[in-house]
Design a protein around this motif. Structure first.
Motif, PDB file in Angstrom:
ATOM      1  N   GLU A  24       6.041  48.257  47.553  1.00 18.92           N
ATOM      2  CA  GLU A  24       6.824  46.672  47.513  1.00 18.92           C
ATOM      3  C   GLU A  24       7.892  46.839  49.154  1.00 18.92           C
ATOM      4  O   GLU A  24       8.522  46.681  49.657  1.00 18.92           O
ATOM      5  CB  GLU A  24       8.030  46.080  47.094  1.00 18.92           C
ATOM      6  N   ALA A  25       9.154  48.575  48.914  1.00 21.55           N
ATOM      7  CA  ALA A  25       9.594  48.763  49.783  1.00 21.55           C
ATOM      8  C   ALA A  25       9.215  48.761  51.226  1.00 21.55           C
ATOM      9  O   ALA A  25       9.832  48.737  51.967  1.00 21.55           O
ATOM     10  CB  ALA A  25      10.196  49.891  49.413  1.00 21.55           C
ATOM     11  N   MET A  26       7.951  48.971  51.786  1.00 25.63           N
ATOM     12  CA  MET A  26       7.431  49.020  52.844  1.00 25.63           C
ATOM     13  C   MET A  26       6.629  47.949  53.115  1.00 25.63           C
ATOM     14  O   MET A  26       6.214  47.481  54.230  1.00 25.63           O
ATOM     15  CB  MET A  26       6.165  50.235  52.715  1.00 25.63           C
ATOM     16  N   GLY A  27       6.914  47.413  52.238  1.00 28.44           N
ATOM     17  CA  GLY A  27       5.409  45.690  52.725  1.00 28.44           C
ATOM     18  C   GLY A  27       4.164  46.338  53.160  1.00 28.44           C
ATOM     19  O   GLY A  27       3.238  45.579  53.419  1.00 28.44           O
ATOM     20  N   LEU A  28       3.652  46.780  52.143  1.00 32.12           N
ATOM     21  CA  LEU A  28       2.019  47.040  52.702  1.00 32.12           C
ATOM     22  C   LEU A  28       1.560  46.071  51.058  1.00 32.12           C
ATOM     23  O   LEU A  28       1.663  46.195  50.452  1.00 32.12           O
ATOM     24  CB  LEU A  28       1.979  49.133  51.976  1.00 32.12           C
ATOM     25  N   GLU A  29       0.303  45.832  52.384  1.00 32.02           N
ATOM     26  CA  GLU A  29      -0.499  44.895  51.698  1.00 32.02           C
ATOM     27  C   GLU A  29      -1.630  45.409  51.759  1.00 32.02           C
ATOM     28  O   GLU A  29      -1.907  46.636  52.646  1.00 32.02           O
ATOM     29  CB  GLU A  29      -0.853  43.876  52.515  1.00 32.02           C
ATOM     30  N   PRO A  30      -2.178  45.115  50.644  1.00 32.29           N
ATOM     31  CA  PRO A  30      -4.281  45.525  50.652  1.00 32.29           C
ATOM     32  C   PRO A  30      -5.032  45.286  52.055  1.00 32.29           C
ATOM     33  O   PRO A  30      -4.578  44.270  53.179  1.00 32.29           O
ATOM     34  CB  PRO A  30      -4.714  44.934  49.527  1.00 32.29           C
ATOM     35  N   GLY A  31      -5.994  46.780  52.390  1.00 28.70           N
ATOM     36  CA  GLY A  31      -5.871  46.237  53.200  1.00 28.70           C
ATOM     37  C   GLY A  31      -5.510  47.407  54.764  1.00 28.70           C
ATOM     38  O   GLY A  31      -6.647  47.982  55.351  1.00 28.70           O
ATOM     39  N   ILE A  32      -4.680  47.278  54.439  1.00 26.15           N
ATOM     40  CA  ILE A  32      -3.479  48.260  55.465  1.00 26.15           C
ATOM     41  C   ILE A  32      -4.294  49.770  56.286  1.00 26.15           C
ATOM     42  O   ILE A  32      -4.342  50.268  55.024  1.00 26.15           O
ATOM     43  CB  ILE A  32      -1.761  48.448  55.387  1.00 26.15           C
ATOM     44  N   GLN A  33      -4.290  49.768  56.856  1.00 27.87           N
ATOM     45  CA  GLN A  33      -5.337  51.653  57.415  1.00 27.87           C
ATOM     46  C   GLN A  33      -3.706  52.939  57.389  1.00 27.87           C
ATOM     47  O   GLN A  33      -2.935  52.379  57.871  1.00 27.87           O
ATOM     48  CB  GLN A  33      -6.179  51.059  58.911  1.00 27.87           C
ATOM     49  N   PHE A  34      -4.315  53.461  57.022  1.00 24.60           N
ATOM     50  CA  PHE A  34      -3.472  54.728  57.119  1.00 24.60           C
ATOM     51  C   PHE A  34      -4.405  55.903  58.317  1.00 24.60           C
ATOM     52  O   PHE A  34      -5.283  56.296  57.840  1.00 24.60           O
ATOM     53  CB  PHE A  34      -2.845  55.535  55.645  1.00 24.60           C
ATOM     54  N   ILE A  35      -3.066  56.352  59.274  1.00 25.02           N
ATOM     55  CA  ILE A  35      -3.880  57.962  59.429  1.00 25.02           C
ATOM     56  C   ILE A  35      -2.822  59.052  58.326  1.00 25.02           C
ATOM     57  O   ILE A  35      -2.258  58.995  57.982  1.00 25.02           O
ATOM     58  CB  ILE A  35      -2.719  58.040  60.816  1.00 25.02           C
ATOM     59  N   VAL A  36      -4.209  59.968  58.054  1.00 22.31           N
ATOM     60  CA  VAL A  36      -3.810  61.357  56.816  1.00 22.31           C
ATOM     61  C   VAL A  36      -3.637  62.525  57.428  1.00 22.31           C
ATOM     62  O   VAL A  36      -4.596  62.832  58.664  1.00 22.31           O
ATOM     63  CB  VAL A  36      -4.949  61.327  56.029  1.00 22.31           C
ATOM     64  N   VAL A  37      -2.127  62.830  57.787  1.00 20.47           N
ATOM     65  CA  VAL A  37      -1.823  64.628  58.821  1.00 20.47           C
ATOM     66  C   VAL A  37      -1.969  64.965  57.513  1.00 20.47           C
ATOM     67  O   VAL A  37      -1.054  64.758  56.585  1.00 20.47           O
ATOM     68  CB  VAL A  37      -0.551  64.064  59.187  1.00 20.47           C
ATOM     69  N   TYR A  38      -2.627  66.390  57.339  1.00 20.01           N
ATOM     70  CA  TYR A  38      -2.184  67.238  56.559  1.00 20.01           C
ATOM     71  C   TYR A  38      -2.053  68.423  56.668  1.00 20.01           C
ATOM     72  O   TYR A  38      -2.505  68.786  57.917  1.00 20.01           O
ATOM     73  CB  TYR A  38      -2.792  67.362  55.551  1.00 20.01           C
TER      74      TYR A  38
END
Length: 87
Positions: A24-38
């Motif tokens: 909610e704080a970030m306004g994330l919706e279903p289907g949003i994509q991310f880059i994963v860095v580790y």
């Protein structure tokens, strides 16, 4: 700061739930994509967002300046794009 700290678990399928308060704080919706860095024991999820038209124009101008400094012609750039797409 307490709202920015949450915990979650990894499922048997490798899925992680982003806590509701964070979504909610970030306004994330279903289907949003991310880059994963580790690195080490840290994982960072970076939202992939479409750049604005203003940002694209700014990037295009930076590319033109750098290409000119490097002595590249528009034809050189077209060829490089073509070659990259064919890989």
């Amino acid at each position: 700061m307490s709202d920015a700290l949450s915990t979650t678990k990894l499922s048997s399928k490798g899925q992680v739930v982003i806590p509701e308060n964070v979504r909610e704080a970030m306004g994330l919706e279903p289907g949003i994509q991310f880059i994963v860095v580790y690195e080490g024991d840290s994982i960072i999820l970076k939202v992939i967002s479409q750049p604005t038209l203003k940002r694209l124009k700014s990037l295009r101008e930076k590319v033109r300046v750098q290409a000119k400094k490097a002595g590249l012609s528009p034809e050189d750039i077209k060829n490089a794009i073509r070659d990259a797409r064919n890989q």
